[in-house]
Design an enzyme around this catalytic site. Structure first.
Site, PDB file in Angstrom:
ATOM      1  N   GLU A  38      23.910  21.975  31.808  1.00 28.96           N
ATOM      2  CA  GLU A  38      23.440  20.861  30.890  1.00 28.96           C
ATOM      3  C   GLU A  38      23.598  21.324  29.443  1.00 28.96           C
ATOM      4  O   GLU A  38      23.115  22.162  29.058  1.00 28.96           O
ATOM      5  CB  GLU A  38      21.903  20.800  31.328  1.00 28.96           C
ATOM      6  CG  GLU A  38      21.413  19.697  30.434  1.00 28.96           C
ATOM      7  CD  GLU A  38      19.729  19.665  30.496  1.00 28.96           C
ATOM      8  OE1 GLU A  38      19.012  18.574  30.379  1.00 28.96           O
ATOM      9  OE2 GLU A  38      19.297  20.546  31.243  1.00 28.96           O
ATOM     10  N   GLU A  90      12.813  12.906  32.853  1.00 27.72           N
ATOM     11  CA  GLU A  90      12.277  13.958  31.957  1.00 27.72           C
ATOM     12  C   GLU A  90      11.589  13.813  30.754  1.00 27.72           C
ATOM     13  O   GLU A  90      12.120  14.273  29.748  1.00 27.72           O
ATOM     14  CB  GLU A  90      13.524  15.132  31.828  1.00 27.72           C
ATOM     15  CG  GLU A  90      12.915  16.561  31.838  1.00 27.72           C
ATOM     16  CD  GLU A  90      14.147  17.410  31.541  1.00 27.72           C
ATOM     17  OE1 GLU A  90      13.917  18.699  32.117  1.00 27.72           O
ATOM     18  OE2 GLU A  90      15.091  17.104  30.858  1.00 27.72           O
TER      19      GLU A  90
END
Length: 269
Positions: free
Chosen positions: A143, A246
């Site tokens: 990520e 998130e």
């Protein structure tokens, strides 16, 4: 239509962690993700998933010493054994939770070191981890994270992530494309979705409002438009993954808690 997973490390902060599974299911989520499972027994987490009809779609590998500010071990020379042990632990949890994805945090570039100097360590660690993960059908996510939230993080950009995947050369290493981080670092988010999703190398999306990381309907990104883009491109290329929610609920302290801030989700339920 997008499939949304509740990130239980951030959503429902008004509840104890193990009670968040039931809350997510009650709010219509069918998938969940969280940062780290390691403070809970795997069988207890699996029981919560089964009891609430939820699928575990993602969690993070061990980050090193989180309390001392470590954000992953993958790029750190001299920590290879600890990294491999952490991957083994994460894969054991993935098996217990029937989870197909693990986010492998890259880590902070050591002080006085350039990212290019630790790139070889990162690539070698990911290759070895990918071989272990492939044995049980697990994909590893990398990520890009913006340097404002995590200064010094090894990986910040989508193009760098895709270049690293090409260098690693393992089909089960994919990009966790967090649109919050992407907007802060690069912008032009829709174009990047159109560029990268058809490659088959995007394994997971995450979302949050920019810049404050609140609900997706708070901030500068037009998420309904971006969800339509994801749907359009998915129909063309066959992508059928999840979008992890998130974000830190802006309305979490109000009556109704996290649930009160889920109005943005109504069109996709």
């Amino acid at each position: 239509m997008p499939r949304f997973a509740a990130n239980l490390s951030m959503l429902y902060p008004e509840l104890d962690f193990l009670d968040r599974f039931e809350a997510a299911a009650r709010d219509g989520f069918r998938g969940v993700e969280f940062l780290f499972p390691y403070d809970c027994a795997a069988n207890e987490l699996a029981a919560r998933l089964r009891a609430n009809g939820l699928q575990q779609v993602l969690f993070n590998g061990p980050p090193g010493d989180w309390g001392k500010g470590e954000k992953g071990l993958a790029c750190l020379p001299g920590r290879e054994r600890e990294f491999r042990d952490g991957i083994a632990r994460a894969l054991a949890y993935a098996a217990a939770l029937d989870c197909p994805r693990i986010h492998v945090m890259a880590g902070l570039v050591p002080a006085g070191t350039e990212p290019r100097e630790v790139r070889g360590t990162y690539v070698a660690n990911l290759r070895a981890a990918a071989a272990d993960a492939a044995k049980q059908g697990v994909d590893l996510m990398i990520e890009p994270i913006n340097p404002r939230d995590i200064p010094g993080f090894f990986l910040n950009r989508q193009d760098d992530a895709h270049a690293l995947i090409a260098e690693i050369g393992a089909g089960n290493v994919k990009v966790q494309m967090d649109l919050y981080h992407c907007q802060i670092v690069e912008g032009d988010v829709a174009t990047r979705i159109r560029r990268y999703l058809p490659t088959g190398r995007v394994g997971h999306f995450q979302i949050a409002g920019v810049p404050q990381r609140h609900e997706p309907d708070v901030g500068e990104l037009n998420y309904p438009y971006l969800f339509d883009v994801i749907d359009e491109v998915s129909a063309q290329c066959g992508w059928d993954g999840w979008i992890g929610c998130e974000y830190r609920p802006a309305r979490g302290s109000r009556p109704g808690g996290t649930t009160a801030g889920l109005g943005w989700l109504a069109p996709w339920r």
